[in-house]
Design an enzyme around this catalytic site. Structure first.
Site, PDB file in Angstrom:
ATOM      1  N   ARG A  31     -18.527  -5.393  -7.384  1.00 42.69           N
ATOM      2  CA  ARG A  31     -19.547  -5.360  -8.372  1.00 42.69           C
ATOM      3  C   ARG A  31     -20.203  -6.495  -9.084  1.00 42.69           C
ATOM      4  NH1 ARG A  31     -16.103  -1.107  -8.226  1.00 42.69           N
ATOM      5  NH2 ARG A  31     -17.089   1.049  -7.670  1.00 42.69           N
ATOM      6  N   GLN A  98      -6.240  -1.007  -6.148  1.00 42.67           N
ATOM      7  CA  GLN A  98      -7.358  -0.607  -5.295  1.00 42.67           C
ATOM      8  C   GLN A  98      -7.594  -1.373  -4.043  1.00 42.67           C
ATOM      9  OE1 GLN A  98     -11.027   0.874  -7.482  1.00 42.67           O
ATOM     10  NE2 GLN A  98      -9.957   0.016  -9.083  1.00 42.67           N
ATOM     11  N   HIS A 116      -6.463   2.853  -1.713  1.00 43.92           N
ATOM     12  CA  HIS A 116      -7.303   3.194  -0.783  1.00 43.92           C
ATOM     13  C   HIS A 116      -6.731   2.556   0.509  1.00 43.92           C
ATOM     14  CE1 HIS A 116     -10.205   3.781  -3.928  1.00 43.92           C
ATOM     15  NE2 HIS A 116     -10.189   2.702  -4.496  1.00 43.92           N
ATOM     16  N   CYS A 124      -6.254   3.922  15.470  1.00 39.93           N
ATOM     17  CA  CYS A 124      -7.538   4.409  16.075  1.00 39.93           C
ATOM     18  C   CYS A 124      -7.290   5.910  16.044  1.00 39.93           C
ATOM     19  CB  CYS A 124      -7.151   4.079  17.590  1.00 39.93           C
ATOM     20  SG  CYS A 124      -8.405   4.875  18.675  1.00 39.93           S
TER      21      CYS A 124
END
Length: 129
Positions: A31, A98, A116, A124
């Site tokens: 950000r 995060q 995350h 895969c």
């Protein structure tokens, strides 16, 4: 009371962090003025990182992912190392992050919760390798 005093007196610290911790390791945040969300791409970065974009535009997803999310040369910085030291001293009980870069673990931290996931554990979706 200063932060240093609080750390010295505490033995039950939990660190909550995000992209700002890894910017000193030359990994951009999202950000800030130079962050991923401010750069120009064919689609907004937050869309390009979504599962639906991965399913509908796999080539563009992987191009973005491997060019903007993987930093194989990144090394832990002073913040990562200081947190690891606090953990070794028994003061820091956990890191909640995060970040997906694995730098906390590379610095030696053991009790890391990655909100995350991690780029170090990609699999895969077809064959699971």
């Amino acid at each position: 009371m200063s932060l240093k005093d609080w750390i010295q007196e505490s033995n039950n610290i939990v660190f909550f962090g995000g992209a700002g911790v890894s910017t000193e390791s030359n990994i951009p945040d999202f950000r800030s003025d130079n962050g991923l969300y401010k750069k120009k791409y064919p689609y907004p970065a937050e869309i390009m990182l979504s599962h639906s974009f991965y399913v509908s535009h796999p080539k563009e997803f992987f191009d973005f992912y491997f060019n903007q999310m993987i930093y194989s040369d990144a090394k832990p910085n002073k913040a990562h190392l200081a947190l690891s030291k606090l953990e070794q001293m028994g003061k820091l009980k956990a890191i909640v992050t995060q970040n997906i870069d694995g730098l906390h673990q590379m610095a030696g931290s053991k009790n890391v919760y990655e909100l995350h996931g991690s780029v170090l554990r990609n699999t895969c979706t077809h064959c699971q390798t």
